[in-house]
Design a protein around this motif. Structure first.
Motif, PDB file in Angstrom:
ATOM      1  N   THR A  39       9.419  14.450  44.438  1.00 27.84           N
ATOM      2  CA  THR A  39       9.687  13.347  44.807  1.00 27.84           C
ATOM      3  C   THR A  39      10.578  13.046  46.094  1.00 27.84           C
ATOM      4  O   THR A  39       9.925  12.510  47.189  1.00 27.84           O
ATOM      5  CB  THR A  39      10.791  12.496  43.960  1.00 27.84           C
ATOM      6  OG1 THR A  39       9.855  12.324  42.804  1.00 27.84           O
ATOM      7  CG2 THR A  39      10.996  11.080  44.199  1.00 27.84           C
ATOM      8  N   SER A  65       9.765   7.372  37.166  1.00 29.06           N
ATOM      9  CA  SER A  65      10.622   8.141  36.276  1.00 29.06           C
ATOM     10  C   SER A  65      10.351   7.951  34.756  1.00 29.06           C
ATOM     11  O   SER A  65       9.173   8.266  34.578  1.00 29.06           O
ATOM     12  CB  SER A  65      12.213   7.567  36.734  1.00 29.06           C
ATOM     13  OG  SER A  65      13.016   8.166  35.900  1.00 29.06           O
ATOM     14  N   VAL A  98       8.454   5.060  42.560  1.00 30.32           N
ATOM     15  CA  VAL A  98       8.811   6.325  41.960  1.00 30.32           C
ATOM     16  C   VAL A  98       8.766   6.196  40.457  1.00 30.32           C
ATOM     17  O   VAL A  98       9.173   5.238  39.733  1.00 30.32           O
ATOM     18  CB  VAL A  98      10.243   6.882  42.071  1.00 30.32           C
ATOM     19  CG1 VAL A  98      10.434   8.194  41.242  1.00 30.32           C
ATOM     20  CG2 VAL A  98      10.452   7.147  43.518  1.00 30.32           C
ATOM     21  N   ALA A 111       5.143   7.927  44.095  1.00 27.75           N
ATOM     22  CA  ALA A 111       5.684   9.402  44.043  1.00 27.75           C
ATOM     23  C   ALA A 111       5.527   9.701  42.454  1.00 27.75           C
ATOM     24  O   ALA A 111       6.568   9.080  41.831  1.00 27.75           O
ATOM     25  CB  ALA A 111       6.905   9.418  44.476  1.00 27.75           C
ATOM     26  N   GLN A 148      16.120  11.656  39.682  1.00 21.99           N
ATOM     27  CA  GLN A 148      15.132  10.455  40.544  1.00 21.99           C
ATOM     28  C   GLN A 148      15.876   9.258  40.496  1.00 21.99           C
ATOM     29  O   GLN A 148      15.669   8.736  41.781  1.00 21.99           O
ATOM     30  CB  GLN A 148      13.862  10.560  39.866  1.00 21.99           C
ATOM     31  CG  GLN A 148      12.754  11.433  40.040  1.00 21.99           C
ATOM     32  CD  GLN A 148      11.552  11.346  39.306  1.00 21.99           C
ATOM     33  OE1 GLN A 148      11.516  10.840  38.132  1.00 21.99           O
ATOM     34  NE2 GLN A 148      10.657  11.680  40.039  1.00 21.99           N
TER      35      GLN A 148
END
Length: 256
Positions: A119, A142, A140, A90, A164
């Motif tokens: 996300t 970030s 993810v 993501a 996030q």
């Protein structure tokens, strides 16, 4: 030695440029089948075509991660073409600059919609396939900006990136019983198209602030994501990995 990831299905959002493109290329080089998702269909398809030309398997798709229907269509395409979803990167994010006082509610909402809501929607869309498989890896993208540092003009971006990490920690608890891990990489200054656009003076200042003396490469971040996606990282969830060449370590710029 790490177990091979060859044959696994990967979705990379924001996969047509910058860090996302680096992730798409790195996972493809590891033998994964990659769905390259980006708002620009032509750019997504171009990255996918480059992977295929190198002997890999990839599909390019136009996806706005802030749109729930688009993220569900993305996962449906991955399941139809690759038979499932093993890994989600993501990564999609935007970082327009606007200082407080000039930043409009629309500016703020746009960044939150793509970076934070996007996300959530990407993860949410992948969960049914991962739960059916009884396993999954979510990584993810970030940033150090927001969770650790600040930068003028990026209050909305910093808020989205800190958000996030809050999402990741609770999601890790909720998804653990399904065999799904979720972790985040936190890049520092990475040499991408967006950073180059800030000009040579900016690049020199950023390099001078990094103890290792260079800006990061997209491969540096992609390798961290690859680790989180590996079998060897199966007992790691809800964690973050800073990839910044030591950028956040000095108490002040320059030597003490």
């Amino acid at each position: 030695m790490f177990a091979p990831l060859a044959g696994r299905s990967v979705i990379v959002t924001g996969g047509s440029r910058g860090i996302g493109r680096g992730m798409a290329m790195r996972f493809a080089a590891a033998g994964c089948r990659v769905l390259v998702a980006a708002r620009d269909r032509t750019a997504a398809e171009a990255t996918a075509a480059e992977i295929v030309a190198a002997g890999g398997t990839a599909l390019g798709l136009a996806v706005d991660v802030a749109d729930e229907a688009a993220t569900k269509a993305m996962t449906a395409a991955a399941e139809a073409h690759f038979g499932g979803i093993d890994i989600l990167c993501a990564n999609a994010g935007i970082f327009p600059s606007a200082r407080l006082g000039q930043m409009t509610p629309g500016d703020f909402d746009q960044v939150i919609a793509t970076n934070l809501r996007g996300t959530f929607l990407a993860v949410d869309a992948c969960l049914p396939a991962m739960r059916r498989a009884g396993r999954g890896r979510i990584v993810v993208t970030s940033s150090i900006t927001g969770p650790v540092t600040g930068y003028p003009g990026w209050a909305h971006y910093g808020a989205s990136k800190a958000g996030q990490l809050g999402f990741v920690r609770t999601a890790a608890i909720e998804l653990a019983a399904d065999g799904i891990t979720i972790n985040a990489v936190m890049p520092g200054n990475i040499l991408t198209e967006g950073l180059i656009g800030n000009g040579p003076d900016y690049l020199r200042r950023m390099e001078a602030a990094i103890p290792m003396g260079r800006l990061g490469s997209v491969a540096d971040v992609a390798n961290a994501a690859l680790f989180f996606a590996s079998d060897e990282a199966a007992w790691i969830t809800g964690q973050t990995l800073v990839v910044d060449g030591g950028q956040i370590l000095p108490e002040a710029s320059g030597e003490g």
